[in-house]
Design an enzyme around this catalytic site. Structure first.
Site, PDB file in Angstrom:
ATOM      1  CG  HIS A 201       3.067  11.142 -24.189  1.00 20.59           C
ATOM      2  ND1 HIS A 201       1.720  10.942 -23.975  1.00 20.59           N
ATOM      3  CD2 HIS A 201       3.409  12.253 -23.473  1.00 20.59           C
ATOM      4  CE1 HIS A 201       1.260  11.887 -23.155  1.00 20.59           C
ATOM      5  NE2 HIS A 201       2.257  12.687 -22.842  1.00 20.59           N
TER       6      HIS A 201
ATOM      7  CD  GLU B 191       3.663  16.369 -21.837  1.00 27.21           C
ATOM      8  OE1 GLU B 191       3.223  17.388 -21.259  1.00 27.21           O
ATOM      9  OE2 GLU B 191       2.986  15.347 -22.039  1.00 27.21           O
TER      10      GLU B 191
ATOM     11  CG  HIS C  37      -3.629  10.198 -23.384  1.00 28.76           C
ATOM     12  ND1 HIS C  37      -4.031  10.445 -22.102  1.00 28.76           N
ATOM     13  CD2 HIS C  37      -2.270  10.334 -23.372  1.00 28.76           C
ATOM     14  CE1 HIS C  37      -2.988  10.720 -21.349  1.00 28.76           C
ATOM     15  NE2 HIS C  37      -1.905  10.661 -22.097  1.00 28.76           N
TER      16      HIS C  37
ATOM     17  CE  LYS D  71      -2.635  13.068 -13.596  1.00 28.66           C
ATOM     18  NZ  LYS D  71      -3.101  13.473 -14.942  1.00 28.66           N
TER      19      LYS D  71
ATOM     20  CD  GLU E 149      -5.960  14.959 -13.606  1.00 33.22           C
ATOM     21  OE1 GLU E 149      -4.986  15.220 -14.304  1.00 33.22           O
ATOM     22  OE2 GLU E 149      -6.622  13.910 -13.714  1.00 33.22           O
TER      23      GLU E 149
ATOM     24  NE  ARG F 180      -1.104  16.122 -11.463  1.00 28.59           N
ATOM     25  CZ  ARG F 180      -0.266  15.358 -10.790  1.00 28.59           C
ATOM     26  NH1 ARG F 180      -0.316  15.311  -9.480  1.00 28.59           N
ATOM     27  NH2 ARG F 180       0.646  14.628 -11.423  1.00 28.59           N
TER      28      ARG F 180
ATOM     29  CG  ASN G  44      -4.497  15.792 -18.099  1.00 30.90           C
ATOM     30  OD1 ASN G  44      -3.554  15.025 -18.228  1.00 30.90           O
ATOM     31  ND2 ASN G  44      -5.262  15.802 -17.026  1.00 30.90           N
TER      32      ASN G  44
ATOM     33  CE  LYS H  41       3.458  16.675 -13.731  1.00 32.00           C
ATOM     34  NZ  LYS H  41       3.590  15.485 -14.592  1.00 32.00           N
TER      35      LYS H  41
ATOM     36  CG  HIS I  43      -1.974  15.118 -22.179  1.00 24.56           C
ATOM     37  ND1 HIS I  43      -1.390  16.342 -22.445  1.00 24.56           N
ATOM     38  CD2 HIS I  43      -0.986  14.367 -21.626  1.00 24.56           C
ATOM     39  CE1 HIS I  43      -0.125  16.331 -22.059  1.00 24.56           C
ATOM     40  NE2 HIS I  43       0.146  15.141 -21.558  1.00 24.56           N
TER      41      HIS I  43
ATOM     42  NE  ARG J  95      -4.034  -2.072   2.076  1.00 27.26           N
ATOM     43  CZ  ARG J  95      -3.943  -3.244   2.678  1.00 27.26           C
ATOM     44  NH1 ARG J  95      -2.885  -3.504   3.450  1.00 27.26           N
ATOM     45  NH2 ARG J  95      -4.880  -4.158   2.527  1.00 27.26           N
TER      46      ARG J  95
END
Length: 365
Positions: A261, A182, A249, A140, A234, A238, A242, A224, A245, A118
């Protein structure tokens, strides 16, 4: 000279940007760590072994788990392999994982660290531009499934990030250029000086070791770090990270991850800009600036025109989607991001027409 940028999340950690930083690894691990697992692709086997030997010399137990390169690493099967290594070596909650490699490796390392017992600590050592300015910073983590990209994951911040700029000198040019997407994203959503630096010296932006590229990395990480420190999970702000994206994606998934990417996000930003223009949110000048800056760097700004049904289906699985409502990060101007929720389907199709061509502009990327 080493630059230190601090991120405040569930704990505070530093992103170190400079050269010859591997000596900083042990201090980041902490004094109670006894075992360290280094996750790295085969191409970085020599670096991983040197890192392991340094850790052994410091009195730690150190192991290496070789993982596939790029998106092939981000699968449940690879994660299970890593869990097996951790279990066989008796890793406890006071031990650590090091992610050495590109964005896919750091995503995987973070996910494995988040899920073992965990949550154990992870140090990210990004070796690509994309990983330095995006994947390795912010906590992330995730893996892909047959249904889409990064659909399984967790927020799990690293204990530190070592961004050694000297590793960019051996990075393939296509990977360096793709990573600049990016960087451009950070310019459009928050720091216009990034765009100016690229416009004034695009060659410097693409040159490892240049002062321009070093400043671009620092500015992008600072963007960032600022956003993540305000919104780790997010919940709101946040989402601006994206930008480009949702469509990007969808390209990656449609192309079965054969596109890099950054290249997909490059086209995704142009799509988002066109969508904002058609919705009356963004001026034609800013849309044109998207294309100009990206093309200066050699990034693609178009995509093949026969994929719309597949792209739309993939976008409906995007993490920002709520129910059946598509949501996009768009701009009202440079450094003024906002959201466009549930746009009319005709706008979506019209924006696609603005980026569609008979053949994709750069399959290499």
């Amino acid at each position: 000279m080493t630059r230190r940028i601090t991120v405040t999340a569930e704990h505070t950690y530093d992103v170190l940007i400079g050269s010859s930083l591997l000596g900083e690894l042990a201090p980041l691990l902490g004094g109670d760590v006894r075992r360290v697992l280094i996750l790295a692709p085969h191409a970085l086997a020599t670096t991983a072994e040197a890192m392991r030997e340094d850790l052994l010399a410091g009195g730690l137990e150190a192991y290496i788990a070789e993982v596939p390169d790029a998106e092939e690493a981000k699968t449940a099967q690879v994660a299970a392999f890593c869990w097996g290594v951790l279990g066989q070596a008796d890793f406890t909650r006071s031990d650590a994982i090091v992610g050495l490699g590109g964005g896919a490796t750091t995503d995987l390392a973070g996910f494995v660290a988040a899920t073992w017992l965990r949550g154990i600590r992870v140090i990210q050592v990004p070796t690509t531009l994309l990983a330095m300015v995006d994947a390795a910073v912010g906590g992330k983590t995730g893996i892909n499934t047959a249904e889409g990209k990064n659909l399984v994951g967790s927020f799990h911040s690293p204990r530190g990030v070592l961004a050694d700029l000297s590793t960019l000198e051996t990075l393939p040019r296509h990977d360096l250029v793709a990573g600049l997407a990016e960087v451009v994203k950070c310019g459009f959503i928050a720091d216009p000086e990034i765009l100016t630096l690229i416009e004034n010296d695009p060659d410097g932006a693409r040159t490892p070791g240049s002062a321009v590229l070093a400043e671009l990395v620092e500015r992008s990480v600072a963007v960032k770090a600022s956003v993540v420190s305000q919104d780790l999970r997010e919940a709101s702000l946040r989402e601006i990270l994206n930008y480009g994206h949702t469509f990007g994606h969808a390209i990656e998934f449609t192309e079965r991850f054969s596109w890099r990417h950054g290249a997909a996000v490059s086209v995704g930003m142009v799509y988002a800009a066109e969508l904002a223009r058609l919705a009356g949110r963004l001026s034609e000048d800013v849309v044109a600036r998207h294309r100009a800056v990206l093309e200066l760097l050699g990034l693609p700004t178009t995509y093949r025109g026969d994929r719309w049904p597949r792209l739309l289906e993939a976008m409906r699985r995007d993490k920002k989607t709520r129910g059946d409502m598509l949501r996009f990060v768009v701009l009202e101007d440079v450094a003024r991001p906002t959201r466009l929720e549930g746009p009319d389907p005709t706008l979506l199709t019209a924006a696609y027409a603005e980026v569609a061509v008979d053949q994709a502009s750069s399959i290499d990327l």
